[in-house]
Enzyme design. Structure first.
Site, PDB file in Angstrom:
ATOM      1  N   ALA A  34       0.803  -1.228   0.000  1.00 19.65           N
ATOM      2  CA  ALA A  34       0.000   0.000   0.000  1.00 19.65           C
ATOM      3  C   ALA A  34       0.838   1.282   0.000  1.00 19.65           C
ATOM      4  CB  ALA A  34      -0.930  -0.004   1.206  1.00 19.65           C
ATOM      5  N   ARG A  46      -6.163   0.434   5.159  1.00 18.19           N
ATOM      6  CA  ARG A  46      -6.295   0.165   6.589  1.00 18.19           C
ATOM      7  C   ARG A  46      -6.008   1.383   7.461  1.00 18.19           C
ATOM      8  NH1 ARG A  46      -5.331  -5.550   7.433  1.00 18.19           N
ATOM      9  NH2 ARG A  46      -5.669  -6.546   5.443  1.00 18.19           N
ATOM     10  N   HIS A 135      -3.360  -9.673  -5.457  1.00 19.37           N
ATOM     11  CA  HIS A 135      -4.744  -9.482  -4.999  1.00 19.37           C
ATOM     12  C   HIS A 135      -5.679  -9.103  -6.141  1.00 19.37           C
ATOM     13  CE1 HIS A 135      -3.116  -8.591  -0.661  1.00 19.37           C
ATOM     14  NE2 HIS A 135      -3.007  -9.852  -0.998  1.00 19.37           N
ATOM     15  N   CYS A 143     -16.585 -12.389 -14.274  1.00 18.94           N
ATOM     16  CA  CYS A 143     -17.857 -13.102 -14.168  1.00 18.94           C
ATOM     17  C   CYS A 143     -17.641 -14.316 -13.267  1.00 18.94           C
ATOM     18  CB  CYS A 143     -18.328 -13.544 -15.551  1.00 18.94           C
ATOM     19  SG  CYS A 143     -19.739 -14.666 -15.464  1.00 18.94           S
ATOM     20  N   CYS A 146     -18.639 -17.684 -15.777  1.00 15.27           N
ATOM     21  CA  CYS A 146     -17.788 -18.139 -16.892  1.00 15.27           C
ATOM     22  C   CYS A 146     -16.348 -17.650 -16.763  1.00 15.27           C
ATOM     23  CB  CYS A 146     -18.379 -17.706 -18.234  1.00 15.27           C
ATOM     24  SG  CYS A 146     -18.248 -15.938 -18.568  1.00 15.27           S
ATOM     25  N   SER A 206       4.208  -3.415   5.428  1.00 13.97           N
ATOM     26  CA  SER A 206       4.681  -3.864   6.737  1.00 13.97           C
ATOM     27  C   SER A 206       4.753  -5.386   6.754  1.00 13.97           C
ATOM     28  CB  SER A 206       3.732  -3.370   7.819  1.00 13.97           C
ATOM     29  OG  SER A 206       2.424  -3.805   7.503  1.00 13.97           O
TER      30      SER A 206
HETATM   31 ZN   LIG Z   1     -20.072 -14.953 -17.744  1.00 11.33          ZN
END
Ligand SMILES: [Zn+2]
Length: 261
Positions: A34, A46, A135, A143, A146, A206
């Site tokens: 971050a 945070r 992340h 989706c 799919c 950290s």
């Molecule tokens: Zn889809």
């Protein structure tokens, strides 16, 4: 024994040392958190100014919350996206790109990989060519049925939650929520990159968010951390720098250039 730099004493010496490690390295990994994006005006999620002080993460940030009330959580996604639209990569991201280009000029076979916990895509937008997102990212949607991925901007959000144009499945922002597992492929690539690295630069984290520490400490490489404040893991690093990331990176770049002449 690690070199710790809190003040301006022996600055050049420390940055020369770091530049030496960087110049000698064949496989460089930069691991960012971050703190990398705070200079772009994005507060750490945070922190007191961060998004989790406005939205309760248990009510908006978990996969359970999303699945039980996706319309409500989508309003949060839209707010987050709107806030991120006016932000840009900062000097730190740009200097990393310069370091990557210098490395490749010096050694075309060297690898320079950025592993990030951030979901803002700033490394790619600045021009880093090899980025692993641990992340996911907030500028795409996925989706849940799919698994197709779309740019956030391309999705019709007039009616919430938006649905997949291909299969009418539920769409979710392509960043992981609490309770979701990490993207397996990204996690494996990151671990492998760190394990193969001979120079590891950790920026703005950290190391408390899973799986940062478990990834980082598989490295046998020279390790440097730049973070505004102390971390619980500073003793694991060969050099520790407590300053703004852009400031530290500019000094590393200058030293790399100085030693490359
Ligand atoms: Zn889809």
């Amino acid at each position: 024994m690690s070199i710790i730099m809190d003040s301006i004493t022996d600055q050049n010496q420390i940055f020369d040392k770091i530049a030496q490690w960087s110049n000698n390295a064949q496989n460089i990994v930069v691991f960012t958190g971050a703190g990398m994006s705070t200079e772009s005006g994005i507060p750490d999620f945070r922190s007191p100014e961060g998004i989790w002080s406005k939205y309760n993460p248990m009510k908006y940030g978990t996969i359970e919350a999303f699945l039980s009330n996706s319309k409500k959580v989508w309003k949060f996604f839209l707010d987050l996206y709107k806030m991120s639209k006016d932000t840009r990569p900062n000097l730190g991201h740009q200097v990393l790109v310069k370091l990557e280009r210098m490395k490749h000029k010096q050694n075309p076979n060297a690898s320079f990989i950025v592993v990030t916990q951030n979901i803002d895509r700033f490394h790619q937008e600045a021009g880093s060519s090899n980025v692993i997102e641990l992340h996911g990212n907030g500028k795409e949607v996925i989706c849940l049925s799919c698994k197709r991925i779309y740019p956030f901007d391309s999705i019709d959000t007039r009616s919430l939650p938006p649905i997949c144009p291909h299969c009418s499945g539920l769409l979710k922002v392509n960043a992981i929520l609490f309770g979701e597992s990490l993207p397996l492929k990204a996690f494996q690539l990151a671990k492998q990159a760190v394990r193969n690295s001979d120079f590891l630069l950790v920026l703005g984290t950290s190391l408390e968010v899973y799986p940062a520490s478990s990834v980082i400490f598989s490295a046998q490489s020279k390790k440097v951390i730049v973070n505004l404040t102390n971390t619980a893991y500073d003793h694991e690093f060969d050099a520790v720098i407590h300053t703004r990331i852009s400031e530290a990176l500019e000094k590393v770049l200058l030293a790399v250039e100085r030693l490359s002449i």
